[in-house]
Enzyme design. Sequence first.
Site, PDB file in Angstrom:
ATOM      1  N   CYS B 179       0.867  -1.188   0.000  1.00 17.84           N
ATOM      2  CA  CYS B 179       0.000   0.000   0.000  1.00 17.84           C
ATOM      3  C   CYS B 179       0.898   1.231   0.000  1.00 17.84           C
ATOM      4  O   CYS B 179       0.614   2.231  -0.664  1.00 17.84           O
ATOM      5  CB  CYS B 179      -0.880   0.040   1.245  1.00 17.84           C
ATOM      6  SG  CYS B 179      -1.904  -1.412   1.492  1.00 17.84           S
ATOM      7  N   ARG B 227     -13.038  -0.378  -2.140  1.00 13.61           N
ATOM      8  CA  ARG B 227     -11.813   0.366  -2.454  1.00 13.61           C
ATOM      9  C   ARG B 227     -10.570  -0.466  -2.083  1.00 13.61           C
ATOM     10  O   ARG B 227      -9.639  -0.598  -2.867  1.00 13.61           O
ATOM     11  CB  ARG B 227     -11.831   1.703  -1.707  1.00 13.61           C
ATOM     12  CG  ARG B 227     -10.611   2.589  -1.853  1.00 13.61           C
ATOM     13  CD  ARG B 227     -10.342   3.012  -3.255  1.00 13.61           C
ATOM     14  NE  ARG B 227      -9.448   2.078  -3.944  1.00 13.61           N
ATOM     15  CZ  ARG B 227      -9.144   2.137  -5.228  1.00 13.61           C
ATOM     16  NH1 ARG B 227      -9.666   3.057  -5.999  1.00 13.61           N
ATOM     17  NH2 ARG B 227      -8.351   1.257  -5.776  1.00 13.61           N
ATOM     18  N   CYS B 231      -7.623  -2.064  -4.409  1.00 14.69           N
ATOM     19  CA  CYS B 231      -6.192  -1.782  -4.200  1.00 14.69           C
ATOM     20  C   CYS B 231      -5.412  -3.104  -4.179  1.00 14.69           C
ATOM     21  O   CYS B 231      -4.327  -3.200  -4.751  1.00 14.69           O
ATOM     22  CB  CYS B 231      -5.967  -1.032  -2.888  1.00 14.69           C
ATOM     23  SG  CYS B 231      -6.318   0.731  -2.997  1.00 14.69           S
TER      24      CYS B 231
END
Lengths: 102, 270
Positions: B179, B227, B231
Amino acid sequence: MTSPMRIRANVRDGVVDVRVLMAHEMETGQRVENGRPVPAWFINEVVATHNGKTVMTAQWGPAVSKNPYLQFRFRGGAAGEKIAIKWTDNRGESRTDEATIA
Amino acid sequence: MKRRWYGAAAAVLALAFGGGLTAQTQEETQRGIEAYRQALQQGNPAELFEAQGEELWKKPMGPRNGTLEQCDLGVGPGKVAGAYARLPRYFADTDKVQDLESRLLTCMERYWGIDVQPVIDAAYTAPAKREIIALTTYVSGESKDVVVDVRPTHPKERAAFELGKRMFFFQGGSHDFSCATCHSEDGKRIRLQDLPNITERKGSALGWGSWPAYRVSAGQMWTMQWRIQDCFRQMRFPEPIYTSEATIALSVYMAATASGETMRTPGIKR
């Protein structure tokens, strides 16, 4: 089944600003899903009425986005009065919602 | 004609003075993006989902024919206002740290009496996910402009925060991504989308505080779970299970980092 529109109408110096959000799929007819074309399904007419008088009409086509947003202004409305919006789609289905001018 | 000539001149100048002008062009692009976003803010179709969600919140549903009006989102049974700004948090009745979506599943199971496994298993675009997406949007709207207040104190909240932080920096997969690869620096973007720097308060709020969001290009309402799932897909990680521990832990990390900033939910994205 259709979903309600969200309508906001505000008057300022005799001009009413109307903002409308409509819930509609607005399928263009160009899309293919699982190998099959998805039939066109879109709003083709929008009519706004104030005190029984048409203040706006719009002819729409498949180029308008899904869940469309429409804003327009007209003269002659006052706070507390009602504005009605009606859409009709190419399947003949229609929906009317009302809002009070603030 | 005139405009075209200016364009050509600008291109030549850009070649001549590379650095400075490029920065200016970037600023212009940024301003253009900002103007486009402002135009979008005017009529956020997320409102349509909020209206659906509010109706669902009050409507008797499922085999128990109950409503979610007794559902405790952490600020008292049936209370919705400000609840999303305080989630995720630990819930004693389930003995778990839950985000909004997992808590809604608990309530749907309890008051509607439905089996929530099909909701968990369904694709985000499937009809089975429609209700929870609308409900999430509704609840999030009731925390608009509320200050984020997620401060892990319970041992399980602390553990979730630490796990979320580890998850955030965990680098792996076929593309060797984490991330943090995209979300630990200021001023990054992918095409029109700014990439918030989630490692600090303001940046984290830009991310955490703007989901769920309506995505104009797809005409879809995306929750934070969706979301995060996307990702993971972009990082080529295994697809996380809906409301799994890892996704909630990531949410705790983001929400806790964003604490003190303001919720701007539901958001709107390109």
